[in-house]
Every structure is written in C-alpha cells, then in structure tokens.
Design an enzyme around this catalytic site. Sequence first.
Site, PDB file in Angstrom:
ATOM      1  N   CYS A 130       1.035  -1.190  -0.094  1.00 51.28           N
ATOM      2  CA  CYS A 130       0.100  -0.172  -0.020  1.00 51.28           C
ATOM      3  C   CYS A 130       0.938   1.710  -0.112  1.00 51.28           C
ATOM      4  O   CYS A 130       2.042   1.609  -0.695  1.00 51.28           O
ATOM      5  CB  CYS A 130      -0.997   0.251   0.982  1.00 51.28           C
ATOM      6  N   HIS A 178      -3.675  -5.248   0.317  1.00 53.25           N
ATOM      7  CA  HIS A 178      -3.148  -5.905   1.782  1.00 53.25           C
ATOM      8  C   HIS A 178      -2.865  -7.632   1.266  1.00 53.25           C
ATOM      9  O   HIS A 178      -3.899  -7.817   1.909  1.00 53.25           O
ATOM     10  CB  HIS A 178      -3.321  -5.293   2.561  1.00 53.25           C
ATOM     11  N   GLU A 235      -1.507  -9.385   2.868  1.00 51.39           N
ATOM     12  CA  GLU A 235      -1.305  -9.731   4.580  1.00 51.39           C
ATOM     13  C   GLU A 235      -2.947 -10.326   5.042  1.00 51.39           C
ATOM     14  O   GLU A 235      -2.940 -11.165   5.923  1.00 51.39           O
ATOM     15  CB  GLU A 235      -0.898  -9.046   5.170  1.00 51.39           C
TER      16      GLU A 235
END
Length: 549
Positions: free
Chosen positions: A387, A513, A515
């Site tokens: 990001c 993102h 994750e």
Amino acid sequence: MAKFVFVTGGVVSALGKGIAAASLGNLLKARGLKVILQKFDPYLNVDPGTMSPFQHGEVFVLDDGAECDLDLGHYERFTDTNLSQINNLTSGRVYETILANERKGEYLGRTVQVIPHVTDEIKRRIQLPAKQDSEIDVVITEIGGTVGDIESLPFLEAIRQFRLERPREDTISVHLTLVPYIATAGEIKTKPTQHSVAELRSIGIIADFLICRAEKPIGDDARRKIALFCNLPPERVLDGQDVASIYEVPLNYHQQRMDQLVCDHFELETPAPDLASWERMVNVIVNPPEKVRIAIVGKYVELKDAYKSITESFIHAGIPNKVGVEQVWVDSEDLEGDEVGDRRLAEMFEDCHGILVPGGFGDRGIQGKINAVRWARENGIPYLGICLGLQCAMIEIGRSLAGLERAGSAEFDADSPHPVIHLMETQKGIKNLGGTMRLGAWPCRIQPGTLAHRCYGRDEISERHRHRYEVNNDYRDVFTEAGVVFSGTSPDGLLIEILELPHHPFFIAVQFHPELKSRPRAPHPIFRDFVGAALAHQGSERATQEASS
C-alpha cells in the site's frame, strides 16, 4: 438449529479472548462442524476505520469492504473462513440502526429504550449468521472489553436474555480470567478469578467454562479451588497458560478435552478431530531449522498490533520455507533527517535479509520509508512494499531512476511538480472519512512472465484494499522507460496494483494488502516467496563471508 457460544473476559483486557474463540472454532471445525465467529465491541464508533492504530491496533478489512476489529483476522486464520460485515458489531452500529428505525417510525410511537430495543437488536445480530446460513452448527460470539465495564452491560444483558429464552443445551458461556503469579509470594492467586465470576453471576450469567490465563500452569490444587468457588466441575476449568505460539492454543485446549466437553454440552455427536497436520505446522513454527531477519519499516512500531496481520503472515510464510522470521522493527522517523546517510542505513539494516514497508496514513516518517526503499533497491536486498510501501517505491524510483526531481504524493506534498501518487477519482469530493476508501476485495490482472505471476501462478487474482491514493497514470510511460514493470493492474488496465523491478533479486510492491488473506495452512504467495528470497539472500551473504575468510 445452531448452538451458541459466548466468550467474555474479566479482570483485565488483552487476555486473548479472540485467540480463545478462534481456537475453539478451530477445534469444532476439525470435528466436522460448520462454525462461524463474530465480535461484538462495546465502543461507540460505528467501526474501527477512523480510529488511530495506537488506539485500536490494526483495522482488518474483509472481502465485502467491512473495516473490522483485528480479532476477525484471528477468526479467519484459525478457521480458514471468509467473514463479512455481519460478523462484527459495535455499540455505534447498534445505536445507528435503532435511531434510523426510530426516525422511520418503526417503533410505532413507543419510547425507545435500552431494554428492549437495544438488547433486541443485539439478540437479532447474534442470530443473524445462522439465519443467513441454515447449515451453520455453532455460532461463537466474543464480547469485547471486560465484565464490569459500563459499555458492555447492554451486550451482557442481551446474552442473559438470549440464554434464558433458549434450552440449556443450546448455549454456552466461556469466561476468560487472569490468574496472576505473585513473584514475592511465589504462588498464583485465584481471588481475581473468583471476583470476576461473581461479577458475571451478578449480571445473571453463569459461566459454563473458565479459561484461566496465567504465565505458568495453574496446577490441580488451584483448578479444584477455582472450580469449588465458581461452582463448576474441575474439568471445565481450563489452564490457559502462555505458549510460544498462538497456534499452540487449540492443541492446549484439545489436550484438556474442551472441544469434547463443548460437544457433550451441546449434545452433538462428532468424530474426534485429526490435528496431526496442525501439530506438524506448530512444530515448524516453534522449532524452525533456520531463521532469517526481516526489517519492518513502519510508523506505528510502538504498537505491534498495528501490524498484526503482517507479523502473522511472516509466521505463515516461514512454514513452507522451514524458517523462523525474526522481525526487526524500525521506526521510519529514525531514518529521516539531514544526518541520515548510508552509514546510518547500514547500521539500521545490518544482518537484515529483507525489508518490508507496510501501509499507513499521513506524512510522518515518509522520508524514512523512502530511504529504506532506496537502500533495498541499491543493495539488492529483497523488498516488499504494501500500500503506502508501493507509493514510497514510486516516489523513490521517480526521484532516483526516472529523473523526476521532487517526485511526491499529493497526500503529503500538494506543491510537488511531479505527483506520481494522487487522489483516486472516486475519492474526490468525499467529506466523511468512515467507510469511504477503496475497500474490500477487487480483481487484479497479472502480466505473464513477471515476478508477480511466478508468485501467484495465475493470470487473475482477488485481493483486499484499503486506500484513497493511487499511482498517477500520467507518469506510467516515464516509469516504464526507467525499467519499472507494472505487473498487476485492474482488469480494465486503469489502476496500478503491482510494480516490480525485474533486474533486482526480489523487488515487488503492491497497492493492496496481501497480509489480510494469509492463513497458516495457506501462506500468502507473495509473503512466501519474499521470505524465500530473504533466505536466499542470507545464503549468498554467508557464501560471500566464507569466501572472504
């Protein structure tokens, strides 16, 4: 009909109610049951989207764009289930719904009160997941905060009513408490747990299970004492001692037969869970054959929960690589200023085999992140930008390789002559901050033959987003000429999603993102290959050192 588990906490916050709920969900799913988890938070914010990471930690984003409590990340990771907006509720959302109904006249002129209107709305939300999916066997609901908080009372009252309205075998109350170890006395103390259970009982809720959080095993004597004073069978008082990895917790509960006892209470006949693969996974996490060091250059490093999904993703990525990832936390503000030069950067990243720049908002520490990008790029250190980490990479490459003096982001430098990052068209004119970013899962098309394509092994993916600013397409050709490959875009080609440097050992940055979609048994491919590149970098460093010696 679904069964319902309510998880509450007492004495202090941060006992790990989310891990406890997720672990029980993990075990029940391993027994063949369909389980869904939800988190009810007592604060008045509609969601955590506008809260500071220092106040609340990470904001976890779901596929449908819901901005949620970080515990929903634990739920998804432990049960390998995608959740949605209905799985997170706050007092703010409850009151927002009730007041909207009142304005529409849906209460037929009656006085709107906490009882029954607030509690009825909470009870409706407790049942909502099971009503939307009739195949759900168990709904696990975690209540944020601690028993005794004023904010929690409507939620606890709703649970009391809900349990009263259901057969005894349809609901379970699981209560987490602290059993502190007093070093000067050399013993643990059970009184805080007794008081917490008494406080819960005074509200009208009888705990069916206690999970006693402690630094050390509580022992059989303490277990019997707690059971006696809390009116429970000793086998329903569980030892919740600290463990090396949160992924050990389901195994700890299973050893104490919690999943079997819960199924017995619910009168559910299920096969014993096969936890062999989970045990093998935990063994790699706890006893990795090797370790690598990866620097995380962030602006919220004082509170590690602000990057909770990133830290968990590194644990997941270490499993297939058979390594432990030692995370080196670097405050990006320590890397900026006139005195920061290559010597300082070399000191900060000494013995680090990879550098990650995560997301964030605001201009604080930005130059430090840009300096970290430059160091990784110039020294061949594996780099992953997420990001804001992609936007910092654009700025650094623009200044260093593309000849764009004072390249910057419109978010931080409105006067930049080269705003390589600018506000998304859809974000212009928006005034309210909550729930207005580009949120949730969006498709991304990947260019064949690129690093991104080698990571994913697919032409199209779906990833979760949370941002307002994006790459400025006016500079796309300039960056391409400078050697940048935009390997991932929106399907219409208008939005840059992934950039990489092909002549670097591993340099990739993404606008989304990754994750948020990593799971212990399905590590995210970018994190997996990033850790693999860090391991290879470590090996090349060792080879160089051995050759020179």
